[in-house]
Structures are given as C-alpha cells and as structure tokens.
Motif scaffolding. Structure first.
Motif, mmCIF file in Angstrom:
data_model
loop_
_atom_site.group_PDB
_atom_site.id
_atom_site.type_symbol
_atom_site.label_atom_id
_atom_site.label_comp_id
_atom_site.label_asym_id
_atom_site.label_seq_id
_atom_site.Cartn_x
_atom_site.Cartn_y
_atom_site.Cartn_z
ATOM 1 N N ALA A 1 0.840 -1.215 0.000
ATOM 2 C CA ALA A 1 0.000 0.000 0.000
ATOM 3 C C ALA A 1 0.865 1.251 0.000
ATOM 4 C CB ALA A 1 -0.933 -0.007 1.216
ATOM 5 N N ASP A 2 1.966 1.216 0.748
ATOM 6 C CA ASP A 2 2.939 2.326 0.724
ATOM 7 C C ASP A 2 3.436 2.557 -0.701
ATOM 8 O OD1 ASP A 2 2.864 2.858 3.416
ATOM 9 O OD2 ASP A 2 4.762 1.893 3.895
ATOM 10 N N GLU A 3 3.882 1.465 -1.322
ATOM 11 C CA GLU A 3 4.480 1.563 -2.657
ATOM 12 C C GLU A 3 3.457 2.043 -3.683
ATOM 13 O OE1 GLU A 3 5.925 -2.367 -3.195
ATOM 14 O OE2 GLU A 3 7.486 -2.178 -1.648
ATOM 15 N N ILE B 1 9.886 10.094 0.860
ATOM 16 C CA ILE B 1 10.320 10.908 1.995
ATOM 17 C C ILE B 1 9.194 11.823 2.475
ATOM 18 C CG2 ILE B 1 11.281 12.765 0.549
ATOM 19 C CD1 ILE B 1 12.762 11.440 3.864
ATOM 20 N N ASP B 2 8.335 12.256 1.536
ATOM 21 C CA ASP B 2 7.201 13.099 1.926
ATOM 22 C C ASP B 2 6.116 12.281 2.622
ATOM 23 O OD1 ASP B 2 8.431 15.354 0.885
ATOM 24 O OD2 ASP B 2 7.558 15.056 -1.114
ATOM 25 N N LEU B 3 5.944 11.038 2.187
ATOM 26 C CA LEU B 3 4.999 10.156 2.875
ATOM 27 C C LEU B 3 5.489 9.880 4.295
ATOM 28 C CD1 LEU B 3 2.402 8.491 2.675
ATOM 29 C CD2 LEU B 3 3.778 6.587 1.798
ATOM 30 N N MET B 4 6.791 9.706 4.445
ATOM 31 C CA MET B 4 7.374 9.509 5.768
ATOM 32 C C MET B 4 7.136 10.730 6.647
ATOM 33 S SD MET B 4 11.302 8.459 6.747
ATOM 34 C CE MET B 4 11.113 6.765 6.175
ATOM 35 N N GLU B 5 7.251 11.917 6.043
ATOM 36 C CA GLU B 5 7.009 13.151 6.791
ATOM 37 C C GLU B 5 5.552 13.224 7.253
ATOM 38 O OE1 GLU B 5 8.208 16.996 8.311
ATOM 39 O OE2 GLU B 5 9.324 15.254 7.608
ATOM 40 N N ILE C 1 18.305 10.608 4.360
ATOM 41 C CA ILE C 1 17.846 11.988 4.152
ATOM 42 C C ILE C 1 17.457 12.639 5.476
ATOM 43 C CG2 ILE C 1 16.024 13.406 3.108
ATOM 44 C CD1 ILE C 1 15.974 11.356 0.789
ATOM 45 N N ASN C 2 16.701 11.915 6.291
ATOM 46 C CA ASN C 2 16.262 12.485 7.561
ATOM 47 C C ASN C 2 17.403 12.637 8.557
ATOM 48 O OD1 ASN C 2 13.547 13.117 7.182
ATOM 49 N ND2 ASN C 2 12.871 11.018 7.553
ATOM 50 N N LEU C 3 18.406 11.780 8.441
ATOM 51 C CA LEU C 3 19.584 11.939 9.304
ATOM 52 C C LEU C 3 20.311 13.235 8.962
ATOM 53 C CD1 LEU C 3 21.355 10.730 11.513
ATOM 54 C CD2 LEU C 3 22.639 9.516 9.720
ATOM 55 N N PHE D 1 14.889 6.331 20.040
ATOM 56 C CA PHE D 1 15.783 5.291 19.538
ATOM 57 C C PHE D 1 15.413 4.976 18.097
ATOM 58 C CE2 PHE D 1 16.214 4.940 24.033
ATOM 59 C CZ PHE D 1 17.516 4.483 24.253
ATOM 60 N N CYS D 2 16.357 5.156 17.187
ATOM 61 C CA CYS D 2 16.097 5.013 15.755
ATOM 62 C C CYS D 2 16.983 3.940 15.148
ATOM 63 C CB CYS D 2 16.356 6.334 15.023
ATOM 64 S SG CYS D 2 15.331 7.703 15.596
ATOM 65 N N GLY D 3 16.365 2.909 14.595
ATOM 66 C CA GLY D 3 17.113 1.985 13.765
ATOM 67 C C GLY D 3 17.452 2.650 12.443
ATOM 68 N N LYS D 4 18.066 1.916 11.530
ATOM 69 C CA LYS D 4 18.546 2.549 10.292
ATOM 70 C C LYS D 4 17.657 2.233 9.083
ATOM 71 C CE LYS D 4 23.087 2.549 9.829
ATOM 72 N NZ LYS D 4 24.468 2.006 9.806
ATOM 73 N N GLY D 5 16.496 1.655 9.342
ATOM 74 C CA GLY D 5 15.531 1.433 8.267
ATOM 75 C C GLY D 5 14.505 2.551 8.245
ATOM 76 N N ASN D 6 13.367 2.286 7.590
ATOM 77 C CA ASN D 6 12.347 3.327 7.473
ATOM 78 C C ASN D 6 11.649 3.626 8.796
ATOM 79 O OD1 ASN D 6 12.822 3.947 4.819
ATOM 80 N ND2 ASN D 6 11.209 2.621 4.013
ATOM 81 N N ASN D 7 11.577 2.642 9.692
ATOM 82 C CA ASN D 7 11.015 2.929 11.010
ATOM 83 C C ASN D 7 11.905 3.935 11.746
ATOM 84 O OD1 ASN D 7 10.489 1.746 14.179
ATOM 85 N ND2 ASN D 7 8.702 1.991 12.859
ATOM 86 N N GLY D 8 13.215 3.752 11.616
ATOM 87 C CA GLY D 8 14.150 4.723 12.183
ATOM 88 C C GLY D 8 14.057 6.069 11.491
ATOM 89 N N GLY D 9 13.803 6.051 10.174
ATOM 90 C CA GLY D 9 13.608 7.304 9.448
ATOM 91 C C GLY D 9 12.403 8.058 9.978
#
Length: 496
Positions: free
Chosen positions: A13-15, A26-30, A96-98, A54-62
């Motif tokens: 659904a994201d894709e 990145i805008d959907l993440m925002e 990008i978010n980092l 606490f942020c992992g390095k995947g999209n959940n962390g993003g």
C-alpha cells in the motif's frame, strides 16, 4: 468494514501510494511523522519533559528521525536521538532524515553495541528501532537493547509497532521485544494487536491516518475485518408503524438451573430489551417465582427431566446453555434440538455438553451460532497455546460446519461460515463480571428472532453489547451484566 492487512500488504500500500498519488517516499514519511506527533502531543503536552528517541537505520528509524525534528520544532528542546547502529544497511529515507537532523540542534548519540547505553535518564522513550515484518524473536544486540529499554521503566511510545512484535502470525510465549505504554500505528491496526498476547508488547494502541491509498487497501484480499459503527448502523432496522409483537419474533431461552437462575434471568432480560416480540424462558419449576417477579413480560416454559420442545417452529430463535447444568437429560434435550435442524444459539453449558458429545458437532444446523470463551472453545476443538492458532481453528471450523463462531475476547472474533473473521472493537475491562456472556446470548437470540441473518446478528450483538458497556464505563469502574442488559435498548436507539 475496515480491511486489516498483513505487514507485506501494508508495504505494498505504501508503494502503490508513492507511485500513484504520486508522492515522494520521503514526503509520505514526513506525513506519517506528523500524524504521530499530533497524536503524541495530545498525550504529552509538557514540553519540559525529556525525550529519548531510539532510531534503527531502516524506514522505522527514518520515521523516528522525522519525529525528533518535528518535536524539536514544537518546543521539545530536551531531546536525545540514539542511532542504533547494529547494521551496516540503512534506507535512503533514513539517510535523508539523518542529514536533516544534523542541521538541527538535536543531540545525537550513536550506539554501536547495546552496552554503549549506560542508562536512560529521559522521561519518555520513543521506540523507532525496528518496524513491522519480523517473524522471529529478537536476538543479539537488539534483544539486549530492548531489555535495557524495558528495565528503564520509562513510558514508551512505539512508532507503528513495538520493536520485536509480530504484526501477524503466532506470537511467541516469551515476548522479548520493547514493551510500550502506547503504540501509534499508521493507517491500520496490526492484526495481532487484537490478540490477548499483545498486552505484553503494548498496553494500548491508536491508529492515525497517513494518506495511504484507501481504495487500494479496501480492494486487498484479506480474511480479517474490523467492524465499525457505520457498519452496524447500516444493518440495524428501525421499528415501523403498524408492527406488533409478532413482527419481531418469538425467542426461546433454555437456561438456568436450581442454583443458577441468574443466568436465565440475565439472558431473558437481554433478549427482552434487545427487542424480541415475545420471549419465553425454559427454566426449572423452582425458578418461576424469580422469573415472574423480575421479568413479568417473559413467558415461562417449565423444564423438568422429561422436557422436549414439541414444536420448535413456533420459535424464530432458540438459545440454549446459560446456567443450564450438565446432565444426561440436558444432553438429550440439546440433541433433540440439533436433529430438528433449526439454527440454534449455543453458549456456556450447551457448549460443554457439545464437548462431551462431539459427534453432534457435525450435525449442527447450518448458520447456528456458538459463543464460546477460550476454555469452552478449547474443550470443543482441542487445546491451543496461542490465540493466533485458536483463531485459525475457529475460522476453519466455522467454514467446515457452516456455522458462526463468536470467540469471546477483549476484542471478540466473529468467524463466519465463509471463513472470514470480523473483529468487534467495543467492550472494556469494566465488563469483566459474571453474567456478561449470558447477556450476549440473550442479545443474539433477540436479533435472530427479529429476522437478522446469523452473521449480521453476531456482528450486531457483539457491537451493541460492548458499546452499552462502554457507555456505562464512562462513569463507573465496574459494569454489571444486568446494567448492560437493561441498557441495550438505549444503545440501539442511539445507533438508529
């Protein structure tokens, strides 16, 4: 009905949304981060509180990095972001978010090993380490980190899913992931949030909209649906002019015994207040005074060891079981009802009798409704060590026997004869009182008597039963079964 999807389907659904809306990932993440923050701010409006993210390095962390930036912009200046550097991989949106975070004044700490975390002094923790999609327990550094977070005893908010929690599938007996106070999840709840085992991972959850393509989500193939109030309003029919008691059917409640007349009274009261035109209680002779005193509107059919229902067809609904007792005579009575091939509502001791006579299961009239709690269900269909497995069995058996199984739970599962699972969202812990199941039986019997199909009946019955309890629980810590029974009529009127 809300379609509930697996973690793989939610990623699809994201894709789909990214490609067809269109919107940059990145805008959907925002958008997701903004939705999380809006929800978080309703709970935690004190900007003086310190927050560890606490942020992992995947999209959940993003998501977590974007949340940190937004909270900082909203005046939460005491934020520390922990980058969980347990993997060499990182998603493009995380990167990008980092970079955006580097340009702000947020404090950042990199954790290469769980032992690097010496202590958590912040008031609140936001868990954005790992997202959905896990299918095995945490191990190694992730398990150590989750343990340290849990030992800190801080209030934890999880982003979409607690780290280490399975969004669907069998949950492990020993959960070793992050234990959240609240999970703020995106667009749809995870299927496993409705399983009792999820209480180990999150005390509560709230769903926020993030702009995923709803048309795409609705069209996905799924066996799980969440009942909504609008669905119930569509099913319910108002009472019409010139209707009479015959319009709304005759329900027979076979219940109660010498020492358990309360069950019969509760089921009959619920049937009465849910709107059956006529209600007859088949009860022991010893219960007649109690019935006539308490519920003068309910007719009595005295029950003795030789009782048989001579003309079942005069009743549009027959419910059997609450407080009935286990005896050879009651077993014969249940068998005679089953072989007459009229759909039944079976609860409590009716289910226990069935468990002793499993040969009768295959003879159940189609579209009968069984309403077991966990132990009654396992007596019928075998022991289960997880709710996921129990639900798979319930779904398969409902389809095989062409019946409806109402598997009672905080979130009750209604398994249809077509193999679909409808999850009822109403009800609350204040209703954890004896007699609630008896009331539900009476409610369901009344809807069957009024001519609603079995599946609609189960959906309506569970929803109005739970919603009545929800209304009562707004003003009291404990809700009794008799209060729910007498309040059902008001709930239905409000829904209409």
């Amino acid at each position: 009905m809300q379609t509930l999807l697996t973690s793989v389907q939610m990623r699809e659904a994201d894709e789909f949304t990214i490609i067809n809306k269109p919107i940059a990932s990145i805008d959907l993440m925002e958008k997701a981060a903004r939705a999380f923050v809006q929800c978080f701010l309703r709970d935690e409006f004190d900007t003086q509180k310190s927050i560890a993210i606490f942020c992992g390095k995947g999209n959940n962390g993003g998501d977590g990095l974007a949340i940190a930036h937004l909270l900082f912009s909203n005046g939460y200046f005491n934020i520390k972001v922990y980058i969980v550097n347990f993997s060499s991989k990182q998603s493009a949106d995380f990167t990008i978010n980092l970079q955006r975070l580097e340009e702000s004044r947020c404090k950042k700490v990199i954790i290469n090993h769980a032992a690097d975390l010496k202590g958590i002094k912040s008031d609140i923790i936001i868990d954005a380490i790992l997202g959905s999609g896990l299918n095995k327990p945490l191990a190694g550094a992730y398990a150590e980190l989750a343990s340290l977070i849990n030992k800190s005893r801080k209030k934890v908010y999880a982003v979409d899913v607690p780290t280490g929690f399975f969004a669907e599938g069998k949950l492990p007996n020993d959960y070793n992931g992050v234990k959240a106070f609240k999970t703020i999840c995106f667009q749809r709840p995870k299927i496993n949030f409705f399983m009792p085992e999820s209480a180990e991972a999150t005390l509560q959850f709230e769903v926020v909209e993030i702009g995923l393509d709803e048309d795409f989500i609705v069209k996905q193939s799924t066996d799980f649906y969440l009942v909504e109030e609008i669905d119930v309003k569509k099913i319910l029919k108002p009472r019409k002019l010139f209707s009479h008691k015959g319009t709304y059917g005759h329900a027979l409640i076979i219940a109660g015994n010498t020492n358990t007349m309360g069950a019969a009274l509760l089921a009959s009261m619920a049937c009465l207040y849910t709107g059956a035109g006529l209600t007859t209680a088949c009860i022991p002779q010893s219960g007649l005074i109690a019935l006539n005193t308490t519920l003068p509107e309910v007719m009595a059919l005295p029950r003795d060891e030789y009782t048989r229902i001579e003309d079942q067809s005069k009743y549009q609904a027959i419910a059997i079981g609450p407080g009935l007792g286990i005896s050879t005579e009651n077993e014969h009575l249940l068998e005679s009802l089953i072989v007459a091939n009229q759909s039944l509502i079976i609860d409590a001791d009716g289910l226990n009798l069935l468990a002793e006579r499993r040969d009768l299961l295959a003879k159940l009239p189609h579209y009968s409704i069984l309403t077991p709690h966990m132990k009654e269900f396992d007596r019928l269909f075998g022991d289960h060590d997880s709710w996921w497995d129990r639900l798979q069995t319930a779904s398969a058996q409902a389809k095989r026997l062409k019946i409806v199984i109402v598997l009672k739970n905080q979130f009750t599962f209604i398994c249809s004869a077509e193999g679909k699972v409808y999850i009822n969202p109403t009800g609350n812990p204040a209703m954890a009182q004896g007699g609630m199941g008896d009331v539900l039986t009476g409610v369901i019997a009344a809807f069957v008597a009024q001519g609603y199909p079995s599946l609609d009946t189960a959906i309506l019955g569970c929803f109005v039963h739970g919603q009545t309890g929800d209304e009562l629980a707004k003003n009291q810590i404990v809700v009794t079964a008799s209060q729910v029974a007498s309040g059902i009529s008001t709930t239905i009127q409000k829904l209409l």
